[in-house]
Scaffold this active site. Sequence first.
Site, mmCIF file in Angstrom:
data_model
loop_
_atom_site.group_PDB
_atom_site.id
_atom_site.type_symbol
_atom_site.label_atom_id
_atom_site.label_comp_id
_atom_site.label_asym_id
_atom_site.label_seq_id
_atom_site.Cartn_x
_atom_site.Cartn_y
_atom_site.Cartn_z
ATOM 1 N N HIS A 10 0.835 -1.205 0.000
ATOM 2 C CA HIS A 10 0.000 0.000 0.000
ATOM 3 C C HIS A 10 0.873 1.260 0.000
ATOM 4 O O HIS A 10 2.048 1.250 0.372
ATOM 5 C CB HIS A 10 -0.950 0.009 1.205
ATOM 6 N N GLU A 84 -1.995 -7.124 7.612
ATOM 7 C CA GLU A 84 -0.659 -6.925 8.168
ATOM 8 C C GLU A 84 -0.479 -7.736 9.443
ATOM 9 O O GLU A 84 -1.457 -8.170 10.083
ATOM 10 C CB GLU A 84 -0.434 -5.426 8.438
#
Length: 203
Positions: A10, A84
Amino acid sequence: MPGHLYVLRHGETEWSLSGQHTGRTDIPLTANGEKRATDAGAMLAGLRGDKPLALVLSSPRTRAVRTASLAGLTISETTEDLAEWDYGEYEGLTTPQIRENVPGWTVWTHPCPGGETAEQVGTRAAKVVSRVRAALPDGDVILVGHGHFSRVLVATWLGRPPAAGVHFALDAAAISELGDERGVPQIRRLNVPPLPERGFPHA
């Protein structure tokens, strides 16, 4: 020929700039993060050319979904398997702050109280790799996710233990390309920064 796996981290957030561990916290991209995510889309298009696209998976976190959108990708599915690393009590802290109480701490070598171990993250990465390999005969696969998890995923692709992810750098909005050479897992490109809209020459 089977497809290739592209891993897109990202774009930049305020916490990626400050070095704060960002797992569950859902924070937006910065203005620069949005621009770089757009540039990453042009880069991906240049790298892939006109090869068929079999699957696009994204972490459910806003920073990953927004990056995919700005990169011009249509997400097939969001999955927590791409989330994550769960940093537990260390969420939002920087490594120097953690080391005030735990000297020498790193996410690769020490536990995250209340969070995931490297082995647990590796188990998720192995599930993703298995799904990717099932899809590659139909074309390329793109994964949009996060720094630490994606580094574990690269290690898993190569048959290495999760902690071997320490050897692979992945910057915000950077692209990595994984494949095979005669059945042997291979890193074709690693941590390639996005270029402006002119894209990238075909391989």
